[in-house]
Motif scaffolding. Structure first.
Motif, PDB file in Angstrom:
ATOM      1  N   ARG A 139       0.834  -1.191   0.000  1.00  0.00           N
ATOM      2  CA  ARG A 139       0.000   0.000   0.000  1.00  0.00           C
ATOM      3  C   ARG A 139       0.873   1.248   0.000  1.00  0.00           C
ATOM      4  NH1 ARG A 139      -2.571  -0.432   6.142  1.00  0.00           N
ATOM      5  NH2 ARG A 139      -0.652   0.079   7.298  1.00  0.00           N
ATOM      6  N   GLN A 140       0.279   2.310  -0.507  1.00  0.00           N
ATOM      7  CA  GLN A 140       0.979   3.588  -0.546  1.00  0.00           C
ATOM      8  C   GLN A 140       0.016   4.683  -0.130  1.00  0.00           C
ATOM      9  OE1 GLN A 140       2.972   4.487  -4.243  1.00  0.00           O
ATOM     10  NE2 GLN A 140       4.293   5.969  -3.237  1.00  0.00           N
ATOM     11  N   ALA A 141       0.323   5.284   0.984  1.00  0.00           N
ATOM     12  CA  ALA A 141      -0.481   6.399   1.484  1.00  0.00           C
ATOM     13  C   ALA A 141       0.039   7.698   0.873  1.00  0.00           C
ATOM     14  CB  ALA A 141      -0.396   6.456   3.000  1.00  0.00           C
ATOM     15  N   PRO A 142      -0.790   8.728   0.836  1.00  0.00           N
ATOM     16  CA  PRO A 142      -0.363  10.011   0.265  1.00  0.00           C
ATOM     17  C   PRO A 142       0.898  10.532   0.923  1.00  0.00           C
ATOM     18  CG  PRO A 142      -2.719  10.011   0.636  1.00  0.00           C
ATOM     19  CD  PRO A 142      -2.198   8.758   1.268  1.00  0.00           C
ATOM     20  N   GLY A 143       1.886  10.841   0.114  1.00  0.00           N
ATOM     21  CA  GLY A 143       3.120  11.403   0.631  1.00  0.00           C
ATOM     22  C   GLY A 143       4.056  10.410   1.261  1.00  0.00           C
ATOM     23  N   LYS A 144       3.733   9.133   1.189  1.00  0.00           N
ATOM     24  CA  LYS A 144       4.571   8.102   1.796  1.00  0.00           C
ATOM     25  C   LYS A 144       5.035   7.096   0.748  1.00  0.00           C
ATOM     26  CE  LYS A 144       2.549   8.359   6.421  1.00  0.00           C
ATOM     27  NZ  LYS A 144       1.971   7.579   7.545  1.00  0.00           N
ATOM     28  N   GLU A 145       6.043   6.348   1.120  1.00  0.00           N
ATOM     29  CA  GLU A 145       6.538   5.317   0.228  1.00  0.00           C
ATOM     30  C   GLU A 145       5.639   4.082   0.282  1.00  0.00           C
ATOM     31  OE1 GLU A 145      11.325   6.400   0.429  1.00  0.00           O
ATOM     32  OE2 GLU A 145      10.586   4.448   1.121  1.00  0.00           O
ATOM     33  N   ARG A 146       5.739   3.292  -0.761  1.00  0.00           N
ATOM     34  CA  ARG A 146       4.992   2.047  -0.803  1.00  0.00           C
ATOM     35  C   ARG A 146       5.523   1.103   0.280  1.00  0.00           C
ATOM     36  NH1 ARG A 146       3.858  -0.625  -6.585  1.00  0.00           N
ATOM     37  NH2 ARG A 146       3.253   1.565  -6.834  1.00  0.00           N
ATOM     38  N   GLU A 147       4.606   0.439   0.969  1.00  0.00           N
ATOM     39  CA  GLU A 147       5.023  -0.446   2.048  1.00  0.00           C
ATOM     40  C   GLU A 147       4.356  -1.805   1.928  1.00  0.00           C
ATOM     41  OE1 GLU A 147       3.939   1.009   5.898  1.00  0.00           O
ATOM     42  OE2 GLU A 147       1.788   0.974   5.491  1.00  0.00           O
ATOM     43  N   PHE A 148       5.047  -2.782   2.440  1.00  0.00           N
ATOM     44  CA  PHE A 148       4.541  -4.151   2.446  1.00  0.00           C
ATOM     45  C   PHE A 148       3.377  -4.283   3.420  1.00  0.00           C
ATOM     46  CE2 PHE A 148       4.492  -8.663   2.481  1.00  0.00           C
ATOM     47  CZ  PHE A 148       4.474  -9.085   3.801  1.00  0.00           C
ATOM     48  N   VAL A 149       2.371  -5.047   3.023  1.00  0.00           N
ATOM     49  CA  VAL A 149       1.227  -5.314   3.883  1.00  0.00           C
ATOM     50  C   VAL A 149       1.153  -6.800   4.239  1.00  0.00           C
ATOM     51  CG1 VAL A 149      -1.286  -5.274   4.076  1.00  0.00           C
ATOM     52  CG2 VAL A 149      -0.088  -3.383   2.928  1.00  0.00           C
ATOM     53  N   ALA A 150       1.118  -7.637   3.222  1.00  0.00           N
ATOM     54  CA  ALA A 150       0.997  -9.076   3.454  1.00  0.00           C
ATOM     55  C   ALA A 150       1.391  -9.827   2.198  1.00  0.00           C
ATOM     56  CB  ALA A 150      -0.439  -9.443   3.844  1.00  0.00           C
ATOM     57  N   SER A 151       1.765 -11.085   2.384  1.00  0.00           N
ATOM     58  CA  SER A 151       2.063 -11.938   1.244  1.00  0.00           C
ATOM     59  C   SER A 151       1.685 -13.371   1.569  1.00  0.00           C
ATOM     60  CB  SER A 151       3.545 -11.865   0.860  1.00  0.00           C
ATOM     61  OG  SER A 151       4.357 -12.394   1.888  1.00  0.00           O
ATOM     62  N   ILE A 152       1.511 -14.139   0.524  1.00  0.00           N
ATOM     63  CA  ILE A 152       1.136 -15.536   0.694  1.00  0.00           C
ATOM     64  C   ILE A 152       1.845 -16.380  -0.350  1.00  0.00           C
ATOM     65  CG2 ILE A 152      -0.934 -15.286  -0.771  1.00  0.00           C
ATOM     66  CD1 ILE A 152      -2.328 -17.271   1.165  1.00  0.00           C
ATOM     67  N   ARG A 153       2.398 -17.464   0.099  1.00  0.00           N
ATOM     68  CA  ARG A 153       3.006 -18.411  -0.831  1.00  0.00           C
ATOM     69  C   ARG A 153       1.891 -19.167  -1.547  1.00  0.00           C
ATOM     70  NH1 ARG A 153       8.372 -20.275  -0.458  1.00  0.00           N
ATOM     71  NH2 ARG A 153       9.661 -18.934   0.881  1.00  0.00           N
ATOM     72  N   TRP A 154       1.984 -19.216  -2.852  1.00  0.00           N
ATOM     73  CA  TRP A 154       0.886 -19.790  -3.608  1.00  0.00           C
ATOM     74  C   TRP A 154       0.764 -21.295  -3.393  1.00  0.00           C
ATOM     75  CZ3 TRP A 154      -2.361 -16.362  -5.142  1.00  0.00           C
ATOM     76  CH2 TRP A 154      -3.408 -16.724  -5.974  1.00  0.00           C
ATOM     77  N   SER A 155       1.887 -21.970  -3.183  1.00  0.00           N
ATOM     78  CA  SER A 155       1.853 -23.432  -3.115  1.00  0.00           C
ATOM     79  C   SER A 155       1.250 -23.949  -1.820  1.00  0.00           C
ATOM     80  CB  SER A 155       3.267 -23.987  -3.276  1.00  0.00           C
ATOM     81  OG  SER A 155       4.100 -23.505  -2.241  1.00  0.00           O
ATOM     82  N   ASN A 156       1.591 -23.324  -0.712  1.00  0.00           N
ATOM     83  CA  ASN A 156       1.145 -23.869   0.573  1.00  0.00           C
ATOM     84  C   ASN A 156       0.317 -22.913   1.412  1.00  0.00           C
ATOM     85  OD1 ASN A 156       3.028 -22.059   1.541  1.00  0.00           O
ATOM     86  ND2 ASN A 156       4.523 -23.614   2.121  1.00  0.00           N
ATOM     87  N   GLY A 157       0.101 -21.715   0.915  1.00  0.00           N
ATOM     88  CA  GLY A 157      -0.739 -20.779   1.641  1.00  0.00           C
ATOM     89  C   GLY A 157      -0.104 -20.120   2.841  1.00  0.00           C
ATOM     90  N   ARG A 158       1.196 -20.283   2.998  1.00  0.00           N
ATOM     91  CA  ARG A 158       1.866 -19.667   4.145  1.00  0.00           C
ATOM     92  C   ARG A 158       1.816 -18.153   3.995  1.00  0.00           C
ATOM     93  NH1 ARG A 158       8.190 -20.460   6.031  1.00  0.00           N
ATOM     94  NH2 ARG A 158       8.121 -18.950   7.749  1.00  0.00           N
ATOM     95  N   ALA A 159       1.322 -17.496   5.034  1.00  0.00           N
ATOM     96  CA  ALA A 159       1.111 -16.052   4.979  1.00  0.00           C
ATOM     97  C   ALA A 159       2.099 -15.311   5.873  1.00  0.00           C
ATOM     98  CB  ALA A 159      -0.314 -15.718   5.396  1.00  0.00           C
ATOM     99  N   SER A 160       2.390 -14.092   5.486  1.00  0.00           N
ATOM    100  CA  SER A 160       3.231 -13.196   6.271  1.00  0.00           C
ATOM    101  C   SER A 160       2.590 -11.822   6.279  1.00  0.00           C
ATOM    102  CB  SER A 160       4.637 -13.107   5.673  1.00  0.00           C
ATOM    103  OG  SER A 160       5.258 -14.373   5.638  1.00  0.00           O
ATOM    104  N   TYR A 161       2.783 -11.103   7.376  1.00  0.00           N
ATOM    105  CA  TYR A 161       2.127  -9.809   7.541  1.00  0.00           C
ATOM    106  C   TYR A 161       3.087  -8.762   8.082  1.00  0.00           C
ATOM    107  CZ  TYR A 161      -2.089 -12.676   7.225  1.00  0.00           C
ATOM    108  OH  TYR A 161      -3.048 -13.553   6.809  1.00  0.00           O
ATOM    109  N   ALA A 162       2.792  -7.528   7.734  1.00  0.00           N
ATOM    110  CA  ALA A 162       3.461  -6.413   8.385  1.00  0.00           C
ATOM    111  C   ALA A 162       2.913  -6.300   9.802  1.00  0.00           C
ATOM    112  CB  ALA A 162       3.202  -5.126   7.607  1.00  0.00           C
TER     113      ALA A 162
END
Length: 127
Positions: free
Chosen positions: A37-60
């Motif tokens: 995500r990118q808020a006004p005036g800020k850099e793009r930041e990681f929010v979440a990701s998921i591995r497609w094969s096993n569904g393992r998720a990671s979050y900010a």
């Protein structure tokens, strides 16, 4: 690969939204999907990701416990369920996919490893 993000909108603090990211084209090589995500005036930041094969998720840390990332392999679609939204979550949300294969303990949290990006969907949270 083409990514189409949708589901953004204007909500009040405490509300929920679910973002979707539909992938099309050569999706067989997808290893992970991420949301940034990118808020006004800020850099793009990681929010979440998921591995497609096993569904393992990671979050900010900022969204841990409030957001849930998931994917539907049959539909080539990823989702970001966002609960208990706050004004600080206001941003344009981008989905992205990575074709890079990393060992299982590596988190897909850098924009540099994602090759394909959607157009972004705006989430606005009012107080």
């Amino acid at each position: 690969v083409q990514l189409q993000a949708s589901g953004g909108g204007l909500v009040q603090a405490g509300d929920s939204l679910r973002l979707s990211c539909a992938a099309s084209g050569r999706t067989m090589s997808t290893r992970a999907m991420g949301w940034f995500r990118q808020a006004p005036g800020k850099e793009r930041e990681f929010v979440a990701s998921i591995r497609w094969s096993n569904g393992r998720a990671s979050y900010a840390e900022s969204v841990e416990g409030r957001f849930t990332i998931s994917r539907d392999d049959a539909k080539n679609t990823g989702y970001l369920q966002m609960n208990n939204l706050s004004p600080e979550d206001t941003a344009v949300y981008f989905c992205a996919t990575s074709t890079r294969a990393y060992p299982g303990d590596i988190v897909y949290n850098s924009a540099r490893v994602f090759s394909y990006w959607g157009q972004g969907t705006l989430v606005t949270v009012s107080s």
